[in-house]
Design a protein around this motif. Structure first.
Motif, PDB file in Angstrom:
ATOM      1  N   LEU B  10      -3.534  -4.870  -3.111  1.00 41.24           N
ATOM      2  CA  LEU B  10      -3.243  -3.874  -2.145  1.00 41.24           C
ATOM      3  C   LEU B  10      -1.536  -3.546  -1.921  1.00 41.24           C
ATOM      4  O   LEU B  10      -0.992  -4.371  -1.733  1.00 41.24           O
ATOM      5  N   GLY B  11      -1.520  -2.088  -1.899  1.00 46.03           N
ATOM      6  CA  GLY B  11      -0.134  -1.690  -1.628  1.00 46.03           C
ATOM      7  C   GLY B  11       0.666  -1.625  -2.734  1.00 46.03           C
ATOM      8  O   GLY B  11       0.315  -1.273  -3.903  1.00 46.03           O
ATOM      9  N   GLN B  12       1.980  -1.773  -2.785  1.00 49.91           N
ATOM     10  CA  GLN B  12       2.906  -1.663  -3.555  1.00 49.91           C
ATOM     11  C   GLN B  12       2.694  -2.322  -5.103  1.00 49.91           C
ATOM     12  O   GLN B  12       3.323  -2.067  -6.061  1.00 49.91           O
ATOM     13  N   ILE B  13       1.833  -3.409  -5.070  1.00 52.63           N
ATOM     14  CA  ILE B  13       1.708  -4.218  -6.089  1.00 52.63           C
ATOM     15  C   ILE B  13       0.766  -3.287  -7.199  1.00 52.63           C
ATOM     16  O   ILE B  13       0.563  -3.868  -8.214  1.00 52.63           O
ATOM     17  N   LYS B  14       0.445  -2.343  -6.588  1.00 49.68           N
ATOM     18  CA  LYS B  14      -0.550  -1.384  -7.507  1.00 49.68           C
ATOM     19  C   LYS B  14       0.324  -0.947  -8.654  1.00 49.68           C
ATOM     20  O   LYS B  14      -0.376  -0.352  -9.742  1.00 49.68           O
ATOM     21  N   TYR B  15       1.518  -1.045  -8.501  1.00 47.63           N
ATOM     22  CA  TYR B  15       2.471  -0.643  -9.774  1.00 47.63           C
ATOM     23  C   TYR B  15       2.615  -1.489 -10.877  1.00 47.63           C
ATOM     24  O   TYR B  15       3.260  -1.351 -11.879  1.00 47.63           O
ATOM     25  N   VAL B  16       2.104  -2.689 -10.822  1.00 39.82           N
ATOM     26  CA  VAL B  16       1.942  -3.769 -11.658  1.00 39.82           C
ATOM     27  C   VAL B  16       0.869  -3.688 -12.450  1.00 39.82           C
ATOM     28  O   VAL B  16      -0.259  -3.788 -12.083  1.00 39.82           O
ATOM     29  N   VAL B  56      -2.861   1.044 -13.521  1.00 34.48           N
ATOM     30  CA  VAL B  56      -1.485   1.124 -12.717  1.00 34.48           C
ATOM     31  C   VAL B  56      -1.859   2.080 -11.834  1.00 34.48           C
ATOM     32  O   VAL B  56      -2.416   3.218 -12.095  1.00 34.48           O
ATOM     33  N   GLY B  57      -1.577   1.993 -10.611  1.00 32.69           N
ATOM     34  CA  GLY B  57      -1.620   2.797  -9.374  1.00 32.69           C
ATOM     35  C   GLY B  57      -2.898   2.641  -8.764  1.00 32.69           C
ATOM     36  O   GLY B  57      -3.017   3.464  -7.677  1.00 32.69           O
ATOM     37  N   MET B  86       1.576 -16.728  -3.351  1.00 34.41           N
ATOM     38  CA  MET B  86       1.265 -15.347  -3.830  1.00 34.41           C
ATOM     39  C   MET B  86       2.414 -14.415  -3.464  1.00 34.41           C
ATOM     40  O   MET B  86       3.003 -14.539  -2.446  1.00 34.41           O
ATOM     41  N   ALA B  87       2.473 -13.368  -4.173  1.00 41.10           N
ATOM     42  CA  ALA B  87       3.636 -12.254  -3.826  1.00 41.10           C
ATOM     43  C   ALA B  87       2.591 -11.144  -2.522  1.00 41.10           C
ATOM     44  O   ALA B  87       1.549 -11.172  -2.583  1.00 41.10           O
ATOM     45  N   ASP B  88       3.716 -10.585  -1.941  1.00 44.16           N
ATOM     46  CA  ASP B  88       3.154  -9.504  -0.977  1.00 44.16           C
ATOM     47  C   ASP B  88       2.003  -8.651  -1.701  1.00 44.16           C
ATOM     48  O   ASP B  88       2.306  -8.156  -2.995  1.00 44.16           O
ATOM     49  N   GLY B  89       0.942  -8.414  -0.954  1.00 46.58           N
ATOM     50  CA  GLY B  89      -0.222  -7.544  -1.572  1.00 46.58           C
ATOM     51  C   GLY B  89      -1.258  -8.323  -2.624  1.00 46.58           C
ATOM     52  O   GLY B  89      -2.052  -7.520  -2.609  1.00 46.58           O
ATOM     53  N   ARG B 119      -5.411  11.758   0.661  1.00 50.60           N
ATOM     54  CA  ARG B 119      -4.007  11.199   0.709  1.00 50.60           C
ATOM     55  C   ARG B 119      -3.534  11.837   1.963  1.00 50.60           C
ATOM     56  O   ARG B 119      -3.792  12.975   1.939  1.00 50.60           O
TER      57      ARG B 119
END
Lengths: 627, 229
Positions: B10-16, B56-57, B86-89, B119
């Motif tokens: 969840l969150g900015q990790i969605k770009y990975v 992604v996204g 774990m990383a954030d998200g 959104r």
């Protein structure tokens, strides 16, 4: 602070429209978040190239870790946005931001830019421009960050003098604390004046403030005088050196990129500096004296990095890893402790000899692929001129050993355009390649061969660098390079075993620009600005490099590139980087330049001291035999 | 021995992206010090099998993968050790030992739930219009024929049987849908929404919705959807 709460500088519409959006979102394991109100100095550390290249750089990671250990400092990262994003940022007026806080770079106290290669200079101007920071140091105000440069290209910072407020010359572990303390102290007093800070900073070891020096020129274009404008500003700036390498800070928690970067592995710096003294090699001179790190310290470093990263590979890094004296013991330790975790050990820059083979034997899981030789020159005469310390028996003996061990691919690196080179020296590259191919068929019986052998020959064109014995040398020029490369290609094609030899070379135009920037002076700032304003960007990337823009910029600025490239310097001439004290004396370099022209070799530091001057630092190889 | 892991992204990790997540988890398992099994050969790697790659996204509250291990700690310990690195998200939600003969995560996937929320700042139709449109598009319709374009060909398919449920939730201004997923027929939520908008006479635009995958299902013995673990 969780990334879920972090606001990103770029909206989703943009992030999902550009390539590799995770280049810009931060949040990696090992990246450091702090509260900006709780720190007194914010440092934006920039590698002026794309994320994947910048994240591969060890130096930034060491300093990032070190800076962030200070409670009053928050160091963040900045990389060049790829052109797809920088176009959008310019169009929509989005300022450049740091990855951690996502705040504008212009809000920071310092913008530190590492200068790793000349062809990234235009990217620096793009970074400044996207950040909204005036390109020229003199146009900046108290609201702009202090722009500081570091890294190998600061050993001749002059072409960039206009764009930087200061340069840090030497190894970063030493003077940053003092610089930060000074800044924080002067800010705390209130009424901070940029000018006053720069003046005070110029007293710190390793700090060069270009605006405090003036240069005048002779009629022939050479430098007449180079001196500080005030008495309290040092006439000579001395590089900073880590004398005790065992107690120097080293990173324990690398920043782990989510996306695949160029060097995506743990890096263990086993030593700094090199004992070899190859005369073309700047790193071999400016990082003197060679300092090995104690194996017990390295074991701990390796444990920390591997356990905190989970990396599947560790590389033992240095300029010449074979010269690290406890290499085999270190490799044994890593095998013993990490083979169950399948951690691969990578050993670049090894000499191909019996130690190499014994190491490869130990790393038995390694695919027997290709080995790399760096003879640098084809003829023995030229190898002696450059002081490579490698003779034909070493090369052939090494090749025979690897062939017998089952390898059938050899990569060889050479330079063309070395000082004193004759056409027959270039031809000798083809002969050497042919000999290596023949040796394979002579050594390995038919039934044991795994197809043909593959000899890959790569040539680059030599660029003389400051603080090397070749710093006075003239370059040959584009036509010559093309001619030699074509000649060599013809020679290789006409060899008996040409089907086993593959030749690669780059276009020489960018070499000439590199040559200008490497040994240029202050008058090149206007050229760099002009070429940037004409749209040059990502010059280190072949697909973006535009030679015509550079040619036009030289013309419009009235600067003759040949003055910097083709001209052999006078030995008594003032060179633009002469104000820097880098350990090796000009006397030593002169001696080496003459010895080179006499085609004589100089022994390496461990064989015999050649009194280069670096002994004065009080550590490293210079004192080994006295222990 | 194999374990099945459920995690949220969840969150900015969605770009990975998906491949990067695989590398991320391999390193995370090493950091956590798990006794993981490696493949044979010259470049040994962990044996991971993801249920369904997430684009992604997109975000998710229910992602799954299987991993082969030499020894398996109990669920509580495993969750603690993994979440510590774990990383954030990214959060590990479940850690379950699989029976020897059970099929891998990817092969059993049959459905997935998605939530699509408008959104901030994006144009939203009125609740009344949406409710009416959902009735017309889904509840009262027998078939929804669309043309699927690929690089080489075009084919028409009826996506109505692949939409198991579609509801609009007024309180959160979000759509909840259960769609066919997996290797047989994988229906993307964006495609459903684009078609819904087009058929309802609404104006579709990119980035209108935040999309969260809620969970991934397999078909249980009684024919009902059950989460992968």
């Amino acid at each position: 602070m969780s990334s879920l709460e972090r606001k990103l500088a770029l909206p989703e519409e943009i992030l999902l429209a550009v390539s590799n959006p995770a280049r810009y979102t931060g949040g990696e394991i090992g990246s450091v978040m702090k509260q900006k109100a709780s720190v007194r100095l914010r440092f934006a550390f920039c590698f002026p190239d794309v994320y994947e290249i910048g994240m591969s750089h060890l130096g930034i990671q060491i300093l990032y870790d070190m800076f962030n250990k200070r409670e009053d400092v928050w160091c963040e990262r900045v990389y060049s946005p790829w052109p797809d994003l920088s176009d959008i940022m310019k169009e929509k007026n989005i300022p450049l931001f740091a990855l951690e806080s996502q705040d504008n770079v212009r809000e920071f106290d310092f913008l530190g830019i590492t200068l790793q290669y000349e062809m990234c200079y235009t990217n620096i101007l793009e970074i400044l421009s996207l950040s909204g920071i005036p390109l020229s140091s003199k146009d900046r105000t108290e609201d702009d960050p202090i722009v500081i440069g570091g890294g190998p290209c600061t050993y001749n910072p002059e072409p960039l003098y206009e764009f930087f407020d200061m340069f840090y010359i030497g190894e970063g572990e030493i003077s940053y604390d003092r610089l930060f303390d000074l800044y924080i102290g002067m800010r705390a007093k209130g009424d901070f004046k940029r000018e006053d800070f720069l003046r005070e900073a110029s007293h710190i070891e390793g700090i060069y403030v270009p605006s405090l020096y003036e240069v005048s020129y002779n009629d022939d274009g050479t430098i007449k005088s180079f001196k500080p404008m005030y008495d309290d500003v040092p006439a000579v700036v001395s590089k900073t050196v880590v004398v005790d390498f065992d107690t120097a800070p080293y990173l324990s928690q690398p920043i782990l990129p989510f996306i695949k970067v160029t060097q995506d592995r743990a890096v263990l710096e086993v030593q700094r500096g090199c004992i070899r003294g190859c005369r073309f090699c700047q790193a071999g001179m400016i990082y003197r004296p060679n300092r090995q790190k104690n194996i017990e310290v390295l074991k701990k470093d390796a444990d920390n990095i591997l356990n905190n990263s989970g990396y599947e590979e560790i590389t033992l890094s240095s300029l010449s890893t074979s010269d690290y004296q406890t290499l085999e013991e270190l490799v044994d330790y890593l095998i013993e402790n990490y083979s169950d975790k399948k951690v691969n050990i990578s050993l670049p820059s090894l000499r191909i000899d019996s130690v190499f083979l014994s190491l490869m034997e130990k790393l038995s899981d390694v695919k027997k692929n290709s080995v790399t030789f760096a003879p640098e020159a084809g003829s023995q005469r030229m190898r002696d001129v450059i002081n490579k310390g490698l003779n034909i028996e070493d090369i052939m003996g090494g090749a025979r050993m690897v062939y017998e061990a089952g390898y059938n691919k050899i990569k060889c690196y050479f330079m063309i355009g070395l000082p004193g080179e004759r056409p027959e020296d270039v031809e000798a590259i083809a002969v050497l390649a042919e000999d290596l191919a023949m040796l394979y068929y002579d050594t390995v019986p038919k039934e044991k061969r795994n197809g043909k052998c593959q000899i890959t020959v790569s040539t680059s064109f030599f660029v003389p660098k400051p603080f090397t014995p070749f710093q006075w040398a003239g370059m040959q020029g584009e036509e010559y390079y093309k001619e030699m490369a074509h000649m060599l290609k013809g020679k290789i094609i006409s060899t008996l075993n040409h089907k086993s030899i593959h030749y690669m070379y780059h276009e020489p135009d960018v070499t000439m620009i590199e040559g200008v920037l490497a040994r240029g002076d202050r008058r090149l700032s206007s050229v760099i600005r002009a070429v940037y304003e004409a749209g040059a960007h990502f010059d280190a990337w072949t697909e973006y490099y535009d030679n015509e823009k550079w040619v036009n910029a030289f013309k419009s600025c009235g600067v003759d590139p040949d003055f910097y490239t083709k001209r052999e310097r006078f030995l008594d001439e003032i060179l633009p980087w002469d104000f820097i004290e880098c350990g090796v004396s000009k006397e030593f370099l002169t001696r080496e330049w003459r010895t080179a022209m006499g085609e004589k070799v100089t022994p390496n530091c461990r064989e015999r001291c050649s009194a280069c001057g670096a002994k004065k630092y009080g550590g490293g190889v210079c004192y080994e035999s006295q222990n | 021995m194999r374990a099945r892991i459920k995690f949220s992204k969840l969150g900015q990790i969605k770009y990975v992206g998906h491949l990067d997540m695989m590398r991320y988890f391999q390193r995370a398992f090493r950091r956590a010090g798990f006794d993981v099994k490696y493949s044979e050969g010259f470049s040994p790697h962990m044996i991971l099998s993801f249920a369904s790659p997430l684009g992604v996204g997109l975000e998710s509250e229910g992602e799954y993968f299987d991993i082969e291990m030499n020894s398996i700690p109990d669920e509580e310990e495993a969750l603690e050790r993994l979440n510590a690195v774990m990383a954030d998200g990214i959060r590990i939600l479940r850690f379950k030992t699989l029976e020897e003969k059970s099929k891998n995560a990817m092969s059993v996937v049959s459905g997935a739930d998605y939530e699509l929320c408008y959104r901030d700042g994006k144009k939203k139709e009125t609740d009344e219009r949406i409710v009416t449109a959902v009735d017309g598009f889904f509840n009262d319709s027998k078939e929804i024929i669309i043309t699927k374009k690929t690089k080489k060909s075009e084919r028409t398919i009826d996506i109505r049987p692949l939409i198991y449920d579609l509801r609009y939730e007024k309180s959160t201004s979000s759509y909840l849908m259960r769609l066919s997923a997996g290797s047989v027929e994988n229906l993307r939520p964006e495609l459903v929404m684009e078609t819904f908008y087009e058929r309802s006479g609404f104006e579709y635009e990119a980035f209108l919705f935040r999309i969260i995958r809620k969970d991934i299902y397999m078909t249980g013995e009684d024919g009902r959807f059950v989460p992968l673990c």
